[in-house]
Write a protein that holds these residues in place. Sequence first.
Motif, mmCIF file in Angstrom:
data_model
loop_
_atom_site.group_PDB
_atom_site.id
_atom_site.type_symbol
_atom_site.label_atom_id
_atom_site.label_comp_id
_atom_site.label_asym_id
_atom_site.label_seq_id
_atom_site.Cartn_x
_atom_site.Cartn_y
_atom_site.Cartn_z
ATOM 1 N N LYS A 165 0.828 -1.207 0.000
ATOM 2 C CA LYS A 165 0.000 0.000 0.000
ATOM 3 C C LYS A 165 0.865 1.261 0.000
ATOM 4 O O LYS A 165 0.506 2.261 -0.596
ATOM 5 C CB LYS A 165 -0.944 0.011 1.199
ATOM 6 C CG LYS A 165 -1.857 1.220 1.199
ATOM 7 C CD LYS A 165 -2.997 1.066 2.160
ATOM 8 C CE LYS A 165 -3.868 2.288 2.259
ATOM 9 N NZ LYS A 165 -4.402 2.781 1.019
ATOM 10 N N HIS B 24 2.614 2.408 -6.525
ATOM 11 C CA HIS B 24 1.240 2.004 -6.220
ATOM 12 C C HIS B 24 0.429 3.196 -5.712
ATOM 13 O O HIS B 24 -0.756 3.334 -6.042
ATOM 14 C CB HIS B 24 1.251 0.872 -5.192
ATOM 15 C CG HIS B 24 -0.081 0.273 -4.910
ATOM 16 N ND1 HIS B 24 -0.422 -0.183 -3.666
ATOM 17 C CD2 HIS B 24 -1.158 0.059 -5.701
ATOM 18 C CE1 HIS B 24 -1.666 -0.648 -3.709
ATOM 19 N NE2 HIS B 24 -2.129 -0.516 -4.925
ATOM 20 N N GLN B 25 1.046 4.077 -4.953
ATOM 21 C CA GLN B 25 0.354 5.273 -4.474
ATOM 22 C C GLN B 25 -0.045 6.191 -5.633
ATOM 23 O O GLN B 25 -1.131 6.766 -5.634
ATOM 24 C CB GLN B 25 1.201 6.026 -3.450
ATOM 25 C CG GLN B 25 1.250 5.295 -2.127
ATOM 26 C CD GLN B 25 2.006 6.065 -1.064
ATOM 27 O OE1 GLN B 25 2.784 6.971 -1.349
ATOM 28 N NE2 GLN B 25 1.771 5.693 0.179
ATOM 29 N N GLN C 138 -3.029 4.637 -7.167
ATOM 30 C CA GLN C 138 -4.207 4.864 -6.322
ATOM 31 C C GLN C 138 -4.771 6.269 -6.552
ATOM 32 O O GLN C 138 -5.996 6.446 -6.668
ATOM 33 C CB GLN C 138 -3.842 4.691 -4.846
ATOM 34 C CG GLN C 138 -3.536 3.254 -4.462
ATOM 35 C CD GLN C 138 -2.997 3.160 -3.048
ATOM 36 O OE1 GLN C 138 -3.683 3.496 -2.096
ATOM 37 N NE2 GLN C 138 -1.770 2.699 -2.918
ATOM 38 N N GLN D 76 -8.518 7.279 -8.096
ATOM 39 C CA GLN D 76 -9.509 8.160 -7.469
ATOM 40 C C GLN D 76 -9.860 9.336 -8.375
ATOM 41 O O GLN D 76 -11.001 9.787 -8.395
ATOM 42 C CB GLN D 76 -8.985 8.677 -6.133
ATOM 43 C CG GLN D 76 -8.890 7.600 -5.088
ATOM 44 C CD GLN D 76 -8.211 8.074 -3.815
ATOM 45 O OE1 GLN D 76 -7.638 9.163 -3.752
ATOM 46 N NE2 GLN D 76 -8.266 7.248 -2.790
#
Length: 104
Positions: free
Chosen positions: A69, A74-75, A78, A82
């Motif tokens: 995470k 990966h951030q 993400q 969104q």
Amino acid sequence: MNRETPYYAVIFTSTRTAGDQGYGQMADRMEQLGSAQPGFLGIESYRNLDGTGVTISYWRDLDAIRQWKSNAAHQIAQQKGQQQWYAEYSVKVCKVEREYSFEI
């Protein structure tokens, strides 16, 4: 695909927005990066024609999930999810105590 229990499953359910907008390429990259993470055990992903989908990733322990995470790439994915790729999503983290299967 039996794994030694217990292990963890991260269940990501989502509804996509219209168009690809680089989603397919990023999804492939995330699967490649995730599979190289320590503690990664596997992944399954399904998407309906209406844009709803489920991705389940399997992990050795909660620390491996936390490390994934917090992965910088990966951030970024993400954030893009969104901002442009998802109309909605939810994440569930589950402990798998037992696993069995049948195959012909």
